[in-house]
Enzyme design. Sequence first.
Site, short mmCIF file in Angstrom:
data_model
loop_
_atom_site.label_atom_id
_atom_site.label_comp_id
_atom_site.label_asym_id
_atom_site.label_seq_id
_atom_site.Cartn_x
_atom_site.Cartn_y
_atom_site.Cartn_z
N ASP A 239 0.83 -1.20 0.00
CA ASP A 239 0.00 0.00 0.00
C ASP A 239 0.87 1.26 0.00
OD1 ASP A 239 -1.99 1.86 0.30
OD2 ASP A 239 -2.84 1.02 2.13
N HIS A 333 -9.19 -0.66 -8.13
CA HIS A 333 -8.78 0.46 -7.29
C HIS A 333 -7.61 1.22 -7.91
CE1 HIS A 333 -8.58 2.70 -3.53
NE2 HIS A 333 -7.28 2.46 -3.47
#
Length: 426
Positions: A239, A333
Amino acid sequence: MTSDQKRKEHQDHQDHQERPALTRRRLLTTAGAAGAAGLAVGTPTGALAHSAATGDDGPALAEVGATAVPFHGTHQPGITTPMQAHGHLAAFDLAAAAGRREAAALLRRWSTLAAELMAGGTPDTDTGVARDAGPASLTVTIGFGGSFFDAVGLTGARPAALDPLPAFSADALDERRSNGDLWLQIGADDALVAFHALRTLQRAADETAAVRWQMTGFNRSQGATARPMTTRNLMGQVDGTNNPRPEDDDFEARVFVPAGGDPAWMSGGSYAVVRRIRMLLDVWESRPLAEQERVIGRRKSNGAPLTGERETDPVDLEATGPDGSAVIAANAHVRVTAPETNGGAAMLRRPFSYHDGFRDDGAPDAGLLFVCWQADPLRGFVPVQRKLDRGDALSEFVRHEASALFAVPGGAAEGEYVGQELLEGG
């Protein structure tokens, strides 16, 4: 054992007994002798480095404990500082009787304490929680919410960029854990050091301001991986790969308000959007790996885009598979958040994970304390979040439960406090 060996063992034991311990108070003394400005980000320097290397002033601090981040500078710490292992976010509301003068006095106290704590010092009223620890990359960042300007009678100085964020259809926000007059972001590579700073600053607020909400987060600890790596979130995904980087030509323009910006007191500052995002981990973990990777658009194993082999490979949004369909799904995403699909909008994401126990249904109350930085949230966070709101495959697995926006002024110079230009400028 020979008589010479016995004498040497006795001398070693005596040297160990007589050697003084390296406390936070001794650290401050040592750092003062070397000059606190000599403590650079990521590297123990000056007297601290000498102690860590030689151990001639007592038990040596490891690098993780000896590392100090300067408080004073063009920008506040905790924005481009490497992510720490432990963090606290806390919002405060000013007391009804507190005005501009009281707020200025509080910010001066906070700035003085933050500078001392970040250099490894021990305040006179210290509780002893972090005694014997070094600064451990401690940072303290101070921000102002939109309501702060009303409370101190400076409504006309409130930046347009601090206008309330628009409502998003997927939000389920708890007002009690949102917004606030003042905001603190505290990070450190030691949990006790981080808590100590939070408690010290909260106590210093005294009768001027009270805690509105507080959240505690964490990240992977330094040295936990064989090499430096992008962190993973609680979904197990790498991330932060596409974060703007300081070496990018447009990094400063994306993240910081330029010198002479509007308003002038925000020069060198930034705007922080804070969101508490709960992850539906039971649901997410029940899905097969292929579906998880399709939702994100990256491989879970190493963070590589589905169109590449390595984490840093560019995401090819035009790539198609054997059947002619896009490799990166339309609602993946990574596609929805890509700057090229949002008119170039980008922000510096610097979050912490959190876990607050388990809910009544047994599901973990866990997720992301999302913090992002940008020169203007209307050109950074808002366009991207609107796009996510319209069609992000990840939305099925997360819930936005709290939200706040803060103006974070530029760094304070030596002898000054954060926000001084605003509160004393007119």
